[in-house]
Write a protein that holds these residues in place. Structure first.
Motif, PDB file in Angstrom:
ATOM      1  N   ARG A  33       0.350   4.014  -2.939  1.00 14.19           N
ATOM      2  CA  ARG A  33      -0.102   5.390  -2.711  1.00 14.19           C
ATOM      3  C   ARG A  33       0.887   6.398  -3.289  1.00 14.19           C
TER       4      ARG A  33
ATOM      5  N   GLU B 115       0.807  -1.232   0.000  1.00 15.25           N
ATOM      6  CA  GLU B 115       0.000   0.000   0.000  1.00 15.25           C
ATOM      7  C   GLU B 115       0.834   1.273   0.000  1.00 15.25           C
TER       8      GLU B 115
ATOM      9  N   LEU C  21      -8.974   3.515  -3.577  1.00 15.24           N
ATOM     10  CA  LEU C  21      -8.056   4.641  -3.619  1.00 15.24           C
ATOM     11  C   LEU C  21      -8.372   5.516  -4.820  1.00 15.24           C
TER      12      LEU C  21
ATOM     13  N   ALA D 138      -2.201  -2.673  -2.233  1.00  9.53           N
ATOM     14  CA  ALA D 138      -2.890  -1.863  -3.236  1.00  9.53           C
ATOM     15  C   ALA D 138      -3.003  -2.662  -4.523  1.00  9.53           C
TER      16      ALA D 138
ATOM     17  N   VAL E 253      -7.522  -0.652  -2.131  1.00  9.72           N
ATOM     18  CA  VAL E 253      -6.581  -0.978  -1.069  1.00  9.72           C
ATOM     19  C   VAL E 253      -7.292  -1.901  -0.094  1.00  9.72           C
TER      20      VAL E 253
END
Length: 220
Positions: free
Chosen positions: A113, A109, A191, A137, A131
């Motif tokens: 991001r 993750e 996300l 992710a 996520v």
């Protein structure tokens, strides 16, 4: 055939209210996935603690796999069709079938991001991104990208996807989708939710280059 982990019987008992079919948040989400985005959806198992609703002792992936007995809800299914299908498996998790409309690139993750923010600043094409509560992710990419992952990375100068903590998910894989929880750990979240400009996932090359770069720097 259904299953009855806490509260699921109550969902089944409420399948009709005032003469109209009960429609849960899962039904609404599934109808969006099938009808609006053209994705196949599988009803999935749930987990409470270490117990999986599939009923198998020692299930290797409690609450994180499709239900063997439940048919796939195909792309194009309407809300009414989804509601009827979900009434047979009340409380099921929502799982997207990978490999037809999209493949998935999975990464840690924090890396995901950072890469997502970098690509958005650069204006690069992106698809949806989820996520999961276990800190992973999932980037939606064009079908076929999972099989091409090792070769693409090699041509970019990266020898081993595992060393970068990158994993490709292709045909035969399933991804837990919002609003469902995964493995009893907590909900899966968007996300970057699907939208008109992200529903058709991009080719993987630019995404992989960014993910590999960010992953390498984070591990250096």
């Amino acid at each position: 055939m259904g299953f009855t982990i806490g509260g699921m019987r109550e969902i089944r008992s409420g399948t009709r209210r005032r003469g109209r079919p009960f429609r849960s948040s899962e039904c609404t989400a599934v109808a969006e996935y099938t009808g609006l985005w053209g994705w196949d959806v599988a009803p999935g198992a749930r987990a409470v603690g270490r117990t999986c609703s599939c009923g198998r002792a020692g299930c290797p992936a409690p609450g994180a796999h499709p239900l063997d007995f439940a048919p796939l809800v195909p792309a194009g299914a309407t809300l009414d069709q989804v509601t009827r299908a979900w009434a047979e498996v009340p409380g099921a998790a929502v799982m997207l079938a990978v490999g037809r409309a999209f493949d998935v690139i999975e990464v840690a993750e924090p890396t995901g991001r950072c890469a997502l923010a970098r690509m958005e600043r650069m204006g690069l094409p992106l698809g949806p991104v989820t996520v999961s509560p276990d800190g992973r992710a999932h980037f939606f990419v064009a079908p076929g990208a999972a099989a091409e992952l090792p070769g693409l990375l090699y041509r970019m100068g990266w020898d081993d996807p595992a060393a970068l903590d990158l994993r490709g998910l292709g045909p035969g894989a399933y991804l837990t989708a919002p609003p469902s929880d995964r493995g009893g750990r907590g909900p899966v979240r968007w996300l970057r939710p699907p939208a008109l400009d992200t529903a058709n996932p991009p080719e993987a090359r630019l995404l992989l280059g960014t993910l590999a770069y960010v992953a390498h720097r984070s591990r250096a």
